[in-house]
Design a protein around this motif. Structure first.
Motif, short mmCIF file in Angstrom:
data_model
loop_
_atom_site.label_atom_id
_atom_site.label_comp_id
_atom_site.label_asym_id
_atom_site.label_seq_id
_atom_site.Cartn_x
_atom_site.Cartn_y
_atom_site.Cartn_z
N GLU A 290 90.45 -92.89 30.99
CA GLU A 290 89.22 -92.11 30.83
C GLU A 290 89.53 -90.66 30.46
O GLU A 290 88.93 -90.10 29.52
CB GLU A 290 88.41 -92.14 32.13
CG GLU A 290 87.75 -93.46 32.42
CD GLU A 290 86.53 -93.72 31.54
OE1 GLU A 290 86.04 -92.77 30.89
OE2 GLU A 290 86.08 -94.87 31.51
N VAL A 291 90.46 -90.04 31.17
CA VAL A 291 90.81 -88.64 30.88
C VAL A 291 91.47 -88.53 29.51
O VAL A 291 91.20 -87.61 28.74
CB VAL A 291 91.73 -88.07 31.97
CG1 VAL A 291 92.22 -86.67 31.60
CG2 VAL A 291 90.99 -88.03 33.30
N GLY A 292 92.35 -89.47 29.20
CA GLY A 292 93.02 -89.44 27.91
C GLY A 292 92.06 -89.55 26.74
O GLY A 292 92.23 -88.89 25.72
N SER A 293 91.02 -90.40 26.89
CA SER A 293 90.07 -90.59 25.80
C SER A 293 89.04 -89.47 25.71
O SER A 293 88.57 -89.12 24.63
CB SER A 293 89.35 -91.93 25.95
OG SER A 293 88.63 -91.98 27.17
N GLU A 294 88.67 -88.88 26.87
CA GLU A 294 87.64 -87.85 26.87
C GLU A 294 88.19 -86.44 26.66
O GLU A 294 87.57 -85.62 25.98
CB GLU A 294 86.86 -87.88 28.20
CG GLU A 294 85.96 -89.08 28.38
CD GLU A 294 85.04 -88.93 29.58
OE1 GLU A 294 84.77 -87.78 29.98
OE2 GLU A 294 84.62 -89.96 30.12
N VAL A 295 89.34 -86.15 27.24
CA VAL A 295 89.86 -84.78 27.23
C VAL A 295 91.19 -84.69 26.49
O VAL A 295 91.43 -83.75 25.73
CB VAL A 295 90.04 -84.25 28.68
CG1 VAL A 295 90.58 -82.83 28.67
CG2 VAL A 295 88.73 -84.33 29.44
N GLY A 296 92.06 -85.69 26.70
CA GLY A 296 93.41 -85.61 26.17
C GLY A 296 94.31 -84.90 27.17
O GLY A 296 93.85 -84.00 27.89
N PHE A 297 95.57 -85.29 27.23
CA PHE A 297 96.48 -84.72 28.23
C PHE A 297 97.27 -83.55 27.64
O PHE A 297 97.91 -83.68 26.59
CB PHE A 297 97.43 -85.79 28.76
CG PHE A 297 96.80 -86.68 29.79
CD1 PHE A 297 96.63 -86.24 31.09
CD2 PHE A 297 96.36 -87.96 29.46
CE1 PHE A 297 96.04 -87.06 32.04
CE2 PHE A 297 95.78 -88.78 30.40
CZ PHE A 297 95.61 -88.33 31.70
N SER A 298 97.18 -82.43 28.31
CA SER A 298 97.98 -81.24 28.03
C SER A 298 98.60 -80.83 29.36
O SER A 298 98.23 -81.36 30.41
CB SER A 298 97.10 -80.12 27.48
OG SER A 298 96.17 -79.69 28.46
N PRO A 299 99.55 -79.89 29.37
CA PRO A 299 100.14 -79.47 30.66
C PRO A 299 99.09 -79.04 31.68
O PRO A 299 99.20 -79.40 32.86
CB PRO A 299 101.05 -78.31 30.26
CG PRO A 299 101.46 -78.64 28.86
CD PRO A 299 100.26 -79.28 28.23
N ASP A 300 98.08 -78.28 31.26
CA ASP A 300 97.04 -77.84 32.19
C ASP A 300 96.23 -79.01 32.72
O ASP A 300 95.89 -79.06 33.91
CB ASP A 300 96.10 -76.84 31.50
CG ASP A 300 96.77 -75.51 31.22
OD1 ASP A 300 97.82 -75.25 31.85
OD2 ASP A 300 96.25 -74.75 30.39
N VAL A 301 95.93 -79.96 31.85
CA VAL A 301 95.16 -81.14 32.26
C VAL A 301 95.97 -81.98 33.25
O VAL A 301 95.42 -82.47 34.24
CB VAL A 301 94.76 -81.98 31.02
CG1 VAL A 301 94.17 -83.32 31.46
CG2 VAL A 301 93.76 -81.23 30.17
N VAL A 302 97.26 -82.12 32.99
CA VAL A 302 98.11 -82.92 33.89
C VAL A 302 98.15 -82.29 35.28
O VAL A 302 98.05 -82.98 36.30
CB VAL A 302 99.54 -83.04 33.31
CG1 VAL A 302 100.48 -83.65 34.36
CG2 VAL A 302 99.53 -83.89 32.05
N VAL A 303 98.29 -80.97 35.34
CA VAL A 303 98.33 -80.27 36.63
C VAL A 303 97.01 -80.46 37.38
O VAL A 303 96.99 -80.75 38.58
CB VAL A 303 98.64 -78.78 36.43
CG1 VAL A 303 98.45 -78.01 37.74
CG2 VAL A 303 100.05 -78.59 35.92
N ALA A 304 95.89 -80.27 36.67
CA ALA A 304 94.57 -80.41 37.30
C ALA A 304 94.35 -81.85 37.77
O ALA A 304 93.85 -82.09 38.88
CB ALA A 304 93.48 -80.00 36.32
N PHE A 305 94.76 -82.81 36.94
CA PHE A 305 94.60 -84.23 37.29
C PHE A 305 95.43 -84.57 38.53
O PHE A 305 94.95 -85.22 39.46
CB PHE A 305 95.05 -85.09 36.10
CG PHE A 305 94.84 -86.56 36.28
CD1 PHE A 305 93.66 -87.17 35.89
CD2 PHE A 305 95.83 -87.36 36.84
CE1 PHE A 305 93.46 -88.54 36.05
CE2 PHE A 305 95.65 -88.72 37.00
CZ PHE A 305 94.46 -89.31 36.61
#
Length: 331
Positions: A290-305
């Motif tokens: 879901e996160v990969g399709s809606e937002v995409g993974f970046s370093p900031d996204v990985v940390v928040a996730f």
């Protein structure tokens, strides 16, 4: 069905005390809140609250014969209305308990799905990170209680994991939606609600219908409010069709799928529980997808996730620590 006694119940003698209603409603609120969040099971809440046996007995008491007798008693058939006869059947199925419980569950589901709708629009990474933590911790708790003692049990686990993992990814017929998918999703989700350790919402996540149905229910509630207040009701009918289809699927699932699962548990408890627990493990792909399709993974996204996942995991582990030691053999 039991033959009605000569002295049928009266309404005043049938209705339980307000305190009992309030307690059952409160338990329903807790169950609904749990089942509306992937990774937490309403069945576990019922087990903790001490009503699990009563809940299963109520569901088993809801036979076609009793339902038909109840409805016929409230129609001018067979000699006219028979309110006290209907009340007798209602008492046989523990109807007042079920009514208060469903009211609590329904209220909680509406409130939680509203929160999910808002969070999904504003903070999808944190929302699905939190869900990932809940699911992961739930898998740990369930796996801790599981022992694999046969090849058949191991195969059941592999099959369960594969089904959940594959369905948690992009699946064309699930992404296309449609009333048939919504109906099946309702049947599967509601049937899982009564199993301790298995979340109905988790199965909706696996089927890719969790956020869709959360958004749909929120729009439907908004449409009902708008209809009363004179606002826009442009999507009310379409949303109502989806909600009714989901509920209809849930009712069918409650009387069919849930009983199939119960019979499977009776015939081979360990293999069935291994299959169900493997579904939880395989579903860990869904929040990442879901996160990969809606937002995409970046370093900031990985940390928040990861941070949200840690919060979710700690929350569920604390709940498990202070609530109850789940024994899969007692399910």
């Amino acid at each position: 069905m039991t033959t009605p006694p000569e002295k049928l119940p009266t309404l005043s003698g049938s209705v339980p005390p307000v305190r009992e209603w309030a307690r059952t409603f409160a338990i329903g609120l807790c169950m609904g809140s749990a089942d509306a969040v992937p990774g937490v099971s309403g069945g576990t809440i019922a087990l903790i609250a001490g009503i699990y046996g009563r809940l299963i007995a109520m569901i088993n008491a809801l036979t076609p014969d009793r339902i038909i007798t109840f409805l016929r008693s409230l129609t001018p058939l067979d000699g006219g209305f028979d309110f006290r006869g209907a009340l007798y059947v209602f008492d046989e199925i523990d109807g007042w308990f079920g009514l208060a419980l469903v009211a609590g569950v329904g209220t909680a589901v509406v409130l939680v799905t509203r929160a999910v709708h808002v969070l999904n629009e504003s903070y999808p990474t944190l929302l699905f990170g939190f869900f990932f933590g809940l699911i992961a911790a739930s898998a740990v708790v369930l796996l801790r209680e599981l022992t694999v003692g046969s090849a058949f049990q191991a195969v059941a686990g592999v099959v369960g994991f594969a089904i959940a993992f594959l369905l948690s990814g992009p699946v064309a017929f699930l992404e296309s939606g449609g009333l048939a998918v919504i109906f099946v999703a309702g049947a599967v989700a509601v049937s899982a609600m009564i199993l301790p350790g298995i979340s109905g919402s988790l199965l909706l996540v696996i089927l890719g219908q969790y956020t869709f149905m959360s958004d749909t229910l929120s729009r439907f509630i908004d449409g009902l409010i708008a209809a009363v207040s004179g606002g826009s009701t442009a999507t009310l009918v379409d949303d109502a069709v989806l909600v009714v289809t989901f509920i209809a699927g849930g009712l069918v699932g409650l009387f069919t799928v849930s009983r199939v699962v119960r019979r499977s548990l009776d015939r081979n408890r360990r293999a069935t529980m291994t299959f169900l627990v493997a579904l939880v493990v395989g579903a860990l792909r869904a929040p990442i997808q879901e996160v990969g399709s809606e937002v995409g993974f970046s370093p900031d996204v990985v940390v928040a996730f990861a941070g949200a996942a840690l919060v979710g995991a700690v929350f569920l582990l604390i709940l498990d620590w202070y609530a109850v030691d789940l024994d899969l053999d007692s399910v």
